[in-house]
Scaffold this active site. Structure first.
Site, PDB file in Angstrom:
ATOM      1  N   ASP A  50     -96.415  88.403   3.250  1.00  0.00           N
ATOM      2  CA  ASP A  50     -95.089  88.959   3.507  1.00  0.00           C
ATOM      3  C   ASP A  50     -95.007  89.382   4.979  1.00  0.00           C
ATOM      4  O   ASP A  50     -95.690  90.338   5.392  1.00  0.00           O
ATOM      5  CB  ASP A  50     -94.870  90.166   2.584  1.00  0.00           C
ATOM      6  CG  ASP A  50     -93.449  90.673   2.649  1.00  0.00           C
ATOM      7  OD1 ASP A  50     -92.759  90.424   3.661  1.00  0.00           O
ATOM      8  OD2 ASP A  50     -93.014  91.333   1.675  1.00  0.00           O
ATOM      9  N   TYR A 149     -75.456  88.376   7.785  1.00  0.00           N
ATOM     10  CA  TYR A 149     -76.487  87.378   8.108  1.00  0.00           C
ATOM     11  C   TYR A 149     -76.303  86.910   9.549  1.00  0.00           C
ATOM     12  O   TYR A 149     -77.264  86.800  10.322  1.00  0.00           O
ATOM     13  CB  TYR A 149     -76.331  86.210   7.122  1.00  0.00           C
ATOM     14  CG  TYR A 149     -77.113  84.966   7.436  1.00  0.00           C
ATOM     15  CD1 TYR A 149     -78.479  84.883   7.193  1.00  0.00           C
ATOM     16  CD2 TYR A 149     -76.473  83.833   7.954  1.00  0.00           C
ATOM     17  CE1 TYR A 149     -79.188  83.717   7.466  1.00  0.00           C
ATOM     18  CE2 TYR A 149     -77.172  82.667   8.226  1.00  0.00           C
ATOM     19  CZ  TYR A 149     -78.522  82.617   7.979  1.00  0.00           C
ATOM     20  OH  TYR A 149     -79.218  81.459   8.249  1.00  0.00           O
ATOM     21  N   ASN A 178     -75.878  73.958   9.314  1.00  0.00           N
ATOM     22  CA  ASN A 178     -75.998  73.313   8.000  1.00  0.00           C
ATOM     23  C   ASN A 178     -76.961  72.138   7.956  1.00  0.00           C
ATOM     24  O   ASN A 178     -76.561  70.981   8.079  1.00  0.00           O
ATOM     25  CB  ASN A 178     -74.628  72.811   7.516  1.00  0.00           C
ATOM     26  CG  ASN A 178     -73.682  73.949   7.278  1.00  0.00           C
ATOM     27  OD1 ASN A 178     -74.023  74.941   6.657  1.00  0.00           O
ATOM     28  ND2 ASN A 178     -72.472  73.815   7.811  1.00  0.00           N
ATOM     29  N   GLN A 218     -61.542  73.478   3.940  1.00  0.00           N
ATOM     30  CA  GLN A 218     -62.434  74.068   4.933  1.00  0.00           C
ATOM     31  C   GLN A 218     -63.382  72.974   5.447  1.00  0.00           C
ATOM     32  O   GLN A 218     -63.803  72.114   4.683  1.00  0.00           O
ATOM     33  CB  GLN A 218     -63.210  75.274   4.356  1.00  0.00           C
ATOM     34  CG  GLN A 218     -64.206  75.005   3.252  1.00  0.00           C
ATOM     35  CD  GLN A 218     -63.587  75.003   1.847  1.00  0.00           C
ATOM     36  OE1 GLN A 218     -62.418  74.697   1.650  1.00  0.00           O
ATOM     37  NE2 GLN A 218     -64.402  75.326   0.840  1.00  0.00           N
TER      38      GLN A 218
HETATM   39  P1  NAD Z   1     -85.489  78.575   3.359  1.00  0.00           P
HETATM   40  O1  NAD Z   1     -84.951  79.743   2.625  1.00  0.00           O
HETATM   41  O2  NAD Z   1     -85.813  77.342   2.599  1.00  0.00           O
HETATM   42  O3  NAD Z   1     -86.796  78.991   4.173  1.00  0.00           O
HETATM   43  C1  NAD Z   1     -87.025  80.283   4.631  1.00  0.00           C
HETATM   44  C2  NAD Z   1     -88.396  80.696   4.118  1.00  0.00           C
HETATM   45  O4  NAD Z   1     -88.682  82.017   4.595  1.00  0.00           O
HETATM   46  C3  NAD Z   1     -88.478  80.761   2.578  1.00  0.00           C
HETATM   47  O5  NAD Z   1     -89.464  79.870   2.108  1.00  0.00           O
HETATM   48  C4  NAD Z   1     -88.835  82.202   2.294  1.00  0.00           C
HETATM   49  O6  NAD Z   1     -89.730  82.377   1.205  1.00  0.00           O
HETATM   50  C5  NAD Z   1     -89.480  82.626   3.607  1.00  0.00           C
HETATM   51  N1  NAD Z   1     -89.467  84.075   3.722  1.00  0.00           N
HETATM   52  C6  NAD Z   1     -88.421  84.924   3.488  1.00  0.00           C
HETATM   53  N2  NAD Z   1     -88.816  86.189   3.622  1.00  0.00           N
HETATM   54  C7  NAD Z   1     -90.131  86.153   3.964  1.00  0.00           C
HETATM   55  C8  NAD Z   1     -91.086  87.146   4.215  1.00  0.00           C
HETATM   56  N3  NAD Z   1     -90.771  88.433   4.148  1.00  0.00           N
HETATM   57  N4  NAD Z   1     -92.352  86.771   4.532  1.00  0.00           N
HETATM   58  C9  NAD Z   1     -92.691  85.452   4.576  1.00  0.00           C
HETATM   59  N5  NAD Z   1     -91.810  84.459   4.349  1.00  0.00           N
HETATM   60  C10 NAD Z   1     -90.553  84.800   4.036  1.00  0.00           C
HETATM   61  O7  NAD Z   1     -84.480  78.261   4.532  1.00  0.00           O
HETATM   62  P2  NAD Z   1     -84.375  77.024   5.529  1.00  0.00           P
HETATM   63  O8  NAD Z   1     -83.157  76.285   5.183  1.00  0.00           O
HETATM   64  O9  NAD Z   1     -85.675  76.291   5.598  1.00  0.00           O
HETATM   65  O10 NAD Z   1     -84.084  77.794   6.897  1.00  0.00           O
HETATM   66  C11 NAD Z   1     -85.100  78.070   7.861  1.00  0.00           C
HETATM   67  C12 NAD Z   1     -84.508  78.909   8.974  1.00  0.00           C
HETATM   68  O11 NAD Z   1     -83.381  78.233   9.564  1.00  0.00           O
HETATM   69  C13 NAD Z   1     -83.974  80.276   8.541  1.00  0.00           C
HETATM   70  O12 NAD Z   1     -84.276  81.210   9.551  1.00  0.00           O
HETATM   71  C14 NAD Z   1     -82.487  80.079   8.448  1.00  0.00           C
HETATM   72  O13 NAD Z   1     -81.782  81.282   8.651  1.00  0.00           O
HETATM   73  C15 NAD Z   1     -82.247  79.087   9.570  1.00  0.00           C
HETATM   74  N6  NAD Z   1     -81.013  78.307   9.342  1.00  0.00           N
HETATM   75  C16 NAD Z   1     -80.997  77.362   8.358  1.00  0.00           C
HETATM   76  C17 NAD Z   1     -79.832  76.636   8.154  1.00  0.00           C
HETATM   77  C18 NAD Z   1     -79.764  75.573   7.091  1.00  0.00           C
HETATM   78  O14 NAD Z   1     -78.718  74.942   6.975  1.00  0.00           O
HETATM   79  N7  NAD Z   1     -80.805  75.341   6.299  1.00  0.00           N
HETATM   80  C19 NAD Z   1     -78.696  76.872   8.939  1.00  0.00           C
HETATM   81  C20 NAD Z   1     -78.756  77.848   9.907  1.00  0.00           C
HETATM   82  C21 NAD Z   1     -79.941  78.548  10.121  1.00  0.00           C
END
Ligand code: NAD
Length: 321
Positions: A50, A149, A178, A218
């Protein structure tokens, strides 16, 4: 051998990034609260931990990695971010992860840290016209994101850039728009529009309709995972700190997105627009800056990525029956 750390390596983008870094010959450590859900990790070393806990973060960042990718965040699709019910934990969890990881990198004298911000940090008032949203990088201020967020992302962007200025770090900041593709969340409430619509279409009986949130007018753009990762690596290894958009500029309405996936599925399915959380009216990636600074921008048509994503999700749906 070069080494990389991927925080959030059990997530969608992180697990794909680990695979790519392995193909490039890196020694990779991944860390996450959980293992990747849909395929075994490709990391050499995968720690369940974590990142809100400083002591764990010190154990994870126990050496001078050549590259660190900080993707861990408390996040989800519209059903998670826009209801307001998760605001406190989203802000607290993601901010503390960024504070911990960045400071531990600084103490280990790690220079290159990639941080994934989001298009959700752009001001809501620039995204009211679905046909003409403004997401040019310097439109971020005066700030007015439409979700907590987005506010946390804005805070953390500034944090990474402050460490560059004050401590000589070389953090790189991208604003993702996205990202979608196979092996991403497709059910449970945290899935995004392409995955949610693909699931609904794959589950729908022929002749019936799927529910689409809002009036469907949208607009958004969606970037395929492989192109996202290409952009991340190019930015991380460049001399440009950002923030810069990493997204597609092929804007589409949500109803047209649903129609495109229905066409790909070759199934006879209708659309039923119902009320639901939708976020801003319009959003599209503005790719002028990334083109100018990196000489690159993603170009793959949306449809190509949707074809492989639909095929993967419909196989998941069949497998779950
Ligand atoms: P995701 O939720 O699949 O991956 C994020 C990971 O972070 C998860 O596996 C989760 O378990 C882990 N996590 C959360 N809290 C944690 C903690 N306390 N300790 C350790 N691990 C932890 O999301 P994603 O789509 O792979 O996105 C990755 C990054 O990109 C994120 O920062 C997200 O905000 C950013 N983002 C993603 C998108 C998208 O469209 N997927 C768009 C904009 C920004």
């Amino acid at each position: 051998m070069k080494s990389a750390l991927v925080c959030g390596a059990g997530g969608f983008i992180g697990s794909h990034l680990v695979k790519r870094l392995k193909r490039e010959g890196f020694w990779v450590r991944g860390v996450d609260l959980k293992c990747p859900e849909y395929a075994p990790t490709a990391a050499d070393d995968f720690l369940i931990g974590d990142l809100r806990d400083q002591q764990i973060v010190r154990q994870v960042i126990d050496r001078r990695f050549d590259e660190v990718y900080q993707l861990a965040a408390d996040m989800g699709g519209a059903g998670y971010i826009f209801t307001g019910e998760n605001d406190a934990s989203i802000m607290h969890n993601s901010a503390i992860i960024n504070l911990n990881v960045l400071d531990a990198c600084h103490k280990r004298n790690i220079k290159r840290v990639f941080y994934s911000s989001s298009a959700c940090m752009y001001p809501a008032h620039n995204q009211e016209d679905p046909d003409n949203p403004n997401c040019v990088e310097d439109s971020a201020y005066p700030a007015n994101p439409d979700s907590e967020y987005g506010w946390e992302k804005l805070f953390s962007e500034r944090l990474y850039l402050a460490y560059n200025r004050n401590y000589g770090m070389e953090c790189r900041v991208a604003r993702f728009h996205n990202i979608f593709g196979p092996e991403g969340t497709w059910q449970g409430g945290k899935e995004k529009a392409p995955a949610a619509l693909s699931r609904k279409i794959a589950q729908c009986e022929p002749g019936q309709s799927i529910e689409v949130w809002g009036d469907g007018k949208q607009t958004r753009s969606f970037l395929y995972i492989d192109e996202c990762i290409e952009g991340v690596l190019r930015l991380t290894r460049s001399d440009f700190e950002g923030p810069v958009n990493i997204g597609s500029d092929e804007m589409i309405s949500i109803n047209d997105l649903a129609r495109m996936i229905i066409e790909i599925s070759r199934r006879n399915i209708g659309i039923d627009n119902i009320s639901g959380p939708t976020g801003v009216r319009g959003r599209n990636s503005d790719n002028r800056l990334i083109n100018e600074r990196l000489g690159w921008a993603p170009r793959q048509p949306l449809r190509a990525g949707l074809e492989s994503t639909y095929a993967w999700i419909s196989a998941q749906v069949q497998g779950a029956k």
